[in-house]
Write a protein that holds these residues in place. Sequence first.
Motif, PDB file in Angstrom:
ATOM      1  N   UNK A  68       0.785  -1.233   0.000  1.00  0.00           N
ATOM      2  CA  UNK A  68       0.000   0.000   0.000  1.00  0.00           C
ATOM      3  C   UNK A  68       0.814   1.278   0.000  1.00  0.00           C
ATOM      4  N   UNK A  69       1.975   1.245  -0.631  1.00  0.00           N
ATOM      5  CA  UNK A  69       2.811   2.447  -0.685  1.00  0.00           C
ATOM      6  C   UNK A  69       3.610   2.717   0.565  1.00  0.00           C
ATOM      7  N   UNK A  70       3.711   1.770   1.454  1.00  0.00           N
ATOM      8  CA  UNK A  70       4.449   1.955   2.707  1.00  0.00           C
ATOM      9  C   UNK A  70       5.918   2.257   2.432  1.00  0.00           C
ATOM     10  N   UNK A  71       6.511   3.113   3.242  1.00  0.00           N
ATOM     11  CA  UNK A  71       7.919   3.472   3.101  1.00  0.00           C
ATOM     12  C   UNK A  71       8.764   2.488   3.919  1.00  0.00           C
ATOM     13  N   UNK A  72       9.668   1.778   3.251  1.00  0.00           N
ATOM     14  CA  UNK A  72      10.553   0.822   3.902  1.00  0.00           C
ATOM     15  C   UNK A  72      11.967   1.405   3.943  1.00  0.00           C
ATOM     16  N   UNK A  73      12.684   1.121   5.005  1.00  0.00           N
ATOM     17  CA  UNK A  73      14.055   1.605   5.152  1.00  0.00           C
ATOM     18  C   UNK A  73      15.029   0.456   4.865  1.00  0.00           C
ATOM     19  N   UNK A  74      15.924   0.694   3.929  1.00  0.00           N
ATOM     20  CA  UNK A  74      16.886  -0.330   3.525  1.00  0.00           C
ATOM     21  C   UNK A  74      18.295   0.111   3.890  1.00  0.00           C
ATOM     22  N   UNK A  75      18.993  -0.692   4.679  1.00  0.00           N
ATOM     23  CA  UNK A  75      20.382  -0.411   5.031  1.00  0.00           C
ATOM     24  C   UNK A  75      21.280  -0.774   3.853  1.00  0.00           C
TER      25      UNK A  75
END
Length: 366
Positions: A68-75
């Motif tokens: 649903x367009x969620x913002x994910x944080x990628x290291x």
Amino acid sequence: MPTPKERLLSSQNLRMTRIPSQTFSSRRFEEIGWWKWKSAKTSPSSKHNYLLRSPLYRPVKEVYRDFGGRVMRSAVINNSPFFGIVVNPDGSATPDSGIDFNVLNTLRNKLNFTYQLVITEDGQWGGEQPNGSFTGMIGKVQRRQAHFAINEITITALYSGTLTAVLTVPSFEKPIDSLTDLLDAVIKDGFKPIVVRGTSNEFIFRDATSGIYKQLWDVFDPKDRYVYSWDEGIDKVIAGKYVFANAYLGAVIRAKRRGLHKYHFAKNTFYPQSYGMACAHGAPYKTLFDTLLIRLTSAGLVQKWTKDEVNKVKSADSDSSSDPGAITLIQLQAAFFILFIGYFLAAIVLVVEGIVGVCSKSKTSA
């Protein structure tokens, strides 16, 4: 504690009450279905028990098929050709290129999420420390500062030398093609193995308790066993008798920029190639990520992106006129085609001559 009847009335009131999502500035509620209480008797002597007719929540696999367009944080770490990044003046990072970049974008498009890059301060992949904490990208995930980290690791031994020198001067230095060869080269020929500090390449040797990894770690020079970047390791190989344990693809690309003829790559890798994403403990989307990564690899997309990254690099050998390079079968295939056509035409002529000969004999006898 409410009675079954009170619970039934409460559920009916909830069902009758609908909150329009338009009243909120952003979507916080989503209609996923309805449920009913089902009356049932578990035994003739018991009273009515009220049970849900269907599950209240959707299965996890269905929920995370669309983020649903969620913002994910990628290291991430800046490690071309896996993940190239550009650091902006404000400290944020912008993805630039790389195999992991393509993998992450594919997952983003498939699962409908966006992502922000989280740069590791130490520039390390990550490993466990004596106190149980982790460094690098893995540490970011462990501390919930990132939802996941992605990286590809294949390790091989790399050392400086030319193929010509190995073939013509047997007493100079023999090829190092395995960990056993590396151990012999360290003990007998004075080579020094080096690794990038804080990567899995270090931990696989350092944390070994037995076997060839432990034997090799024991002969690492404590004062000269680390480099702090992949480029530094590649450059150090040319500067002296060093053996650099590094991811195979990254080593090939960096050596290609400097001239592949200056390096010898071991024939045997000693760390299985794999592709994976490190997720936070208990992440409900981990299984879904695993499934998609397997599909990407099986479909040949990861191999295709790998080839694209290699082809982007301009080889320093292309500017050198000292070695014209070996002739390959691809370059000779035209000659084989001409030879095949010649044989084919000769066969046709032979058949035609045979037919003409038979016809001539028939007319003569007639």
